[in-house]
Design an enzyme around this catalytic site. Structure first.
Site, PDB file in Angstrom:
ATOM      1  N   TYR A 112      -5.383  -5.354   4.667  1.00 42.29           N
ATOM      2  CA  TYR A 112      -5.697  -3.932   4.624  1.00 42.29           C
ATOM      3  C   TYR A 112      -5.833  -3.375   6.042  1.00 42.29           C
ATOM      4  O   TYR A 112      -6.709  -3.801   6.807  1.00 42.29           O
ATOM      5  CB  TYR A 112      -6.988  -3.674   3.850  1.00 42.29           C
ATOM      6  CG  TYR A 112      -6.949  -4.123   2.407  1.00 42.29           C
ATOM      7  CD1 TYR A 112      -5.739  -4.256   1.722  1.00 42.29           C
ATOM      8  CD2 TYR A 112      -8.114  -4.416   1.720  1.00 42.29           C
ATOM      9  CE1 TYR A 112      -5.698  -4.659   0.393  1.00 42.29           C
ATOM     10  CE2 TYR A 112      -8.091  -4.819   0.382  1.00 42.29           C
ATOM     11  CZ  TYR A 112      -6.878  -4.950  -0.269  1.00 42.29           C
ATOM     12  OH  TYR A 112      -6.853  -5.351  -1.581  1.00 42.29           O
ATOM     13  N   HIS A 138      -4.314 -13.790  -1.721  1.00 42.70           N
ATOM     14  CA  HIS A 138      -3.949 -12.416  -2.074  1.00 42.70           C
ATOM     15  C   HIS A 138      -2.695 -12.358  -2.947  1.00 42.70           C
ATOM     16  O   HIS A 138      -2.640 -11.605  -3.917  1.00 42.70           O
ATOM     17  CB  HIS A 138      -3.735 -11.609  -0.791  1.00 42.70           C
ATOM     18  CG  HIS A 138      -3.915 -10.144  -0.954  1.00 42.70           C
ATOM     19  ND1 HIS A 138      -4.209  -9.303   0.096  1.00 42.70           N
ATOM     20  CD2 HIS A 138      -3.842  -9.333  -2.034  1.00 42.70           C
ATOM     21  CE1 HIS A 138      -4.313  -8.056  -0.328  1.00 42.70           C
ATOM     22  NE2 HIS A 138      -4.086  -8.052  -1.628  1.00 42.70           N
ATOM     23  N   LEU A 186      -8.504   2.573 -12.122  1.00 46.76           N
ATOM     24  CA  LEU A 186      -8.218   3.965 -12.468  1.00 46.76           C
ATOM     25  C   LEU A 186      -6.724   4.268 -12.379  1.00 46.76           C
ATOM     26  O   LEU A 186      -6.317   5.412 -12.185  1.00 46.76           O
ATOM     27  CB  LEU A 186      -9.010   4.911 -11.564  1.00 46.76           C
ATOM     28  CG  LEU A 186     -10.527   4.760 -11.641  1.00 46.76           C
ATOM     29  CD1 LEU A 186     -11.219   5.715 -10.697  1.00 46.76           C
ATOM     30  CD2 LEU A 186     -11.022   4.965 -13.067  1.00 46.76           C
ATOM     31  N   GLY A 187      -5.901   3.219 -12.534  1.00 43.67           N
ATOM     32  CA  GLY A 187      -4.460   3.438 -12.520  1.00 43.67           C
ATOM     33  C   GLY A 187      -3.980   4.016 -11.212  1.00 43.67           C
ATOM     34  O   GLY A 187      -3.168   4.935 -11.186  1.00 43.67           O
ATOM     35  N   GLY A 237      -4.382  12.790 -13.525  1.00 44.41           N
ATOM     36  CA  GLY A 237      -3.061  12.758 -14.137  1.00 44.41           C
ATOM     37  C   GLY A 237      -1.962  13.008 -13.115  1.00 44.41           C
ATOM     38  O   GLY A 237      -2.052  12.596 -11.956  1.00 44.41           O
TER      39      GLY A 237
END
Length: 339
Positions: free
Chosen positions: A57, A124, A205-206, A213
């Site tokens: 990261y 990972h 949370l997608g 959305g």
């Protein structure tokens, strides 16, 4: 504020907060470091003590940042997890799991985080050139040396998990699991439960989809990796948004946000599951914690899952070259010994 409980992650003794914090974006360019440190400490004070990072990261920057956030007596209050195995070499994404790299990566992470030991250390992504037994064998040595306490895998197949677990107990498997990504439910989740391995759900949370959305794409920066994901492409996105709207309607009936409902669904999947939503805003962190107060009846769970059966979302969940679990099988150990 909702009380954040604790769970046993895996069967080797690790205990973590029932919801964690994905820290990847906290060191992103343009994020004020004092504000992001304040967010981490607010999370800890609120009971969210399971912190997730990786040497990948920000190309090491996230571990350096988190090391600063954990100065003083903060380190003793958290369960710190990091990962190794993904890297850029000659401008290209590579995966490594050879023993020399495993050791060097761990020691470098400890130095960047300024800690003596990691509570949980994941591979990972699985290096398909190296038998998993070889990689885990080196991690076992690091456990014995006190540099890590528990071993984890991320995006690993069932066969890889079994082979790894036979060498040294695997405490947790990190995988993408949400209403948006349910492919792991058929084989990976049952395998983890059979072996007593905890489940850490990233992108619960997608990848932000359940926050707003299709509108979420409006918040993507120019270099946001999500712009390359098939599920956010025209055509797929419009189809997927119709599913979001159905989930959103149920959330309204429950008196919660759509993201809280999506998180609550994961919390209802079992006491061995720990979602690790990421955020850079304290208000969103508080909202994620609020999901713990959303209680779903069996009928509501059935209704929610009927909106999003396993094949409902259009588009692959990963970009090309990012090695999902289906691609994680490794050569037999005999091939390594022979070479």
């Amino acid at each position: 504020m909702v009380e954040v409980g604790r769970i046993k992650l895996g069967s080797q003794g690790l205990e973590v907060s029932v919801q964690g914090l994905g820290c990847r974006d906290l060191s992103a360019l343009g994020k004020p470091e004092p504000d992001m440190i304040a967010l981490v400490r607010h999370a800890i004070e609120s009971g969210v003590t399971f912190l997730d990072t990786s040497d990948f990261y920000g190309r090491n920057a996230n571990e350096i940042f988190l090391g600063k956030a954990l100065k003083g007596d903060v380190r003793e209050k958290v369960e710190l997890a990091s990962k190794f195995g993904l890297l850029f070499a000659d401008g290209k994404l590579d995966i490594r799991g050879d023993p020399a790299y495993v050791r060097a990566a761990c020691e470098a992470s400890l130095k960047r985080l300024d800690v003596d030991c990691l509570d949980l250390y994941y591979q990972h992504r699985v290096d398909t050139r190296v038998p998993i037994e070889v990689t885990i064998g080196e991690l076992k040595k690091l456990v014995e040396e006190g540099k890590i306490k528990y071993v984890g895998l991320s995006e690993a197949s069932a066969s890889t998990i079994r082979r790894a677990h036979a060498v040294h107990p695997i405490t947790a498997v990190q995988l993408e699991w949400s209403l948006w990504a349910r492919d792991v439910e058929e084989e990976i989740v049952p395998t983890c439960r059979e072996l007593g391995i905890g489940i850490v759900a990233y992108s619960p949370l997608g990848r932000g989809f359940f926050s707003s959305g299709a509108k979420v794409v409006e918040s993507f920066s120019e270099n946001d990796f999500r712009k390359r994901l098939p599920r956010f492409q025209p055509g797929n996105l419009e189809h997927n948004n119709s599913i979001f709207e159905r989930v959103s309607e149920l959330a309204k009936r429950k008196g919660c946000t759509t993201s809280q409902l999506a998180l609550a669904w994961l919390h209802h999947q079992g006491s061995d599951v720990c979602p690790i939503p990421g955020t850079t805003k304290i208000e969103n962190l508080n909202q994620n914690i609020g999901a713990l107060s959303v209680k779903l009846t069996p009928q509501e769970l059935f209704e929610l899952e009927s909106f999003v059966p396993g094949d409902a979302i259009k588009g692959d969940r990963t970009a090309i070259g990012t090695a999902p679990w289906q691609e994680s099988d490794t050569p037999p150990l005999s091939s390594w010994i022979a070479s």
